[in-house]
Design a protein around this motif. Structure first.
Motif, PDB file in Angstrom:
ATOM      1  N   TYR A 249      -1.107   3.229  -6.631  1.00 14.01           N
ATOM      2  CA  TYR A 249      -2.450   3.627  -6.232  1.00 14.01           C
ATOM      3  C   TYR A 249      -3.099   4.501  -7.298  1.00 14.01           C
ATOM      4  O   TYR A 249      -2.473   5.412  -7.830  1.00 14.01           O
ATOM      5  CB  TYR A 249      -2.409   4.414  -4.927  1.00 14.01           C
TER       6      TYR A 249
ATOM      7  N   ARG B  12       4.694   8.305  -0.275  1.00 10.31           N
ATOM      8  CA  ARG B  12       3.932   8.145  -1.502  1.00 10.31           C
ATOM      9  C   ARG B  12       4.292   9.270  -2.460  1.00 10.31           C
ATOM     10  O   ARG B  12       4.401  10.429  -2.058  1.00 10.31           O
ATOM     11  CB  ARG B  12       2.440   8.165  -1.194  1.00 10.31           C
TER      12      ARG B  12
ATOM     13  N   TRP C  89      -9.140   7.311  -3.199  1.00 10.99           N
ATOM     14  CA  TRP C  89      -8.001   6.420  -3.419  1.00 10.99           C
ATOM     15  C   TRP C  89      -8.458   4.988  -3.602  1.00 10.99           C
ATOM     16  O   TRP C  89      -9.442   4.553  -2.998  1.00 10.99           O
ATOM     17  CB  TRP C  89      -7.066   6.451  -2.203  1.00 10.99           C
TER      18      TRP C  89
ATOM     19  N   CYS D  90      -7.480   0.821 -13.593  1.00 10.89           N
ATOM     20  CA  CYS D  90      -8.218   1.283 -12.419  1.00 10.89           C
ATOM     21  C   CYS D  90      -9.669   1.468 -12.845  1.00 10.89           C
ATOM     22  O   CYS D  90      -9.981   2.363 -13.643  1.00 10.89           O
ATOM     23  CB  CYS D  90      -7.640   2.578 -11.895  1.00 10.89           C
TER      24      CYS D  90
ATOM     25  N   GLN E  62      -7.150   0.802  -3.439  1.00 12.07           N
ATOM     26  CA  GLN E  62      -6.476   0.032  -2.400  1.00 12.07           C
ATOM     27  C   GLN E  62      -5.031  -0.287  -2.756  1.00 12.07           C
ATOM     28  O   GLN E  62      -4.260  -0.718  -1.882  1.00 12.07           O
ATOM     29  CB  GLN E  62      -7.247  -1.273  -2.123  1.00 12.07           C
ATOM     30  N   GLY E  63      -4.661  -0.095  -4.005  1.00 17.81           N
ATOM     31  CA  GLY E  63      -3.283  -0.307  -4.423  1.00 17.81           C
ATOM     32  C   GLY E  63      -3.046  -1.666  -5.053  1.00 17.81           C
ATOM     33  O   GLY E  63      -3.748  -2.633  -4.774  1.00 17.81           O
TER      34      GLY E  63
END
Length: 122
Positions: A95, A45, A112, A22, A114-115
Motif C-alpha cells: 500500500y 499491516r 491510502w 504510486c 487500494q494496494g
C-alpha cells in the motif's frame, strides 16, 4: 484531498526485482511525505519505507534495508518502491500512503491507496 493509485505488483521468483509505482492526484503532491506499507495474509499491516516531501530523507524498515529503495518524482506526482533481492516473506499486498507529516506517514497516514499484490515464489 489526495488519491493514490499503486501499480507494478506481480509474481516474481525469489532473488528477483520489482518496482512499484504510486501515482498521486492533486497539485500539492510535493507537500506530502509518502510511505509504503505491506500486509501479508493473516498478519498486521507493517511499515516498509517513507520519504520526505523533497526526497532528501528516506526511512526504510530494518526488514528491507539494503534491498528496497523508496524514491519520488514530484514532477510526475509519483513515488516508487524499488524492490531487489526479493524473498518469499516479502509476499504481501503493498500500500502507498501519504500524510503531511513525515512522522505520521510512518505510523498512521491519512491517505491510502487500494494496494497492489506482490507474490514472491521460492
Amino acid at each position: 484531498q489526495v488519491q493514490l493509485v499503486e501499480s507494478g505488483g506481480g509474481l516474481v521468483q525469489a532473488g528477483g526485482s520489482l518496482r512499484l509505482s504510486c501515482a498521486a492526484s492533486g497539485r500539492t503532491f510535493s507537500s506530502y511525505a509518502m510511505g509504503w506499507f505491506r500486509q501479508a495474509p493473516g498478519a498486521e499491516r507493517e511499515f516498509v519505507a517513507a520519504i520526505s516531501w523533497s526526497g532528501g530523507r528516506t526511512y526504510p524498515a530494518d526488514s528491507v534495508k539494503g534491498r528496497f529503495t523508496i524514491s519520488r518524482d514530484n514532477a510526475k506526482n509519483t513515488v516508487y518502491l524499488q524492490m531487489n533481492s526479493l524473498k518469499p516473506e516479502d509476499t504481501a499486498v503493498y500500500y502507498c500512503a501519504a500524510d503531511q507529516s513525515l512522522g505520521v506517514v510512518r505510523t498512521t497516514p491519512k491517505y491510502w491507496g487500494q494496494g497492489t499484490q506482490v507474490t514472491v515464489s521460492s
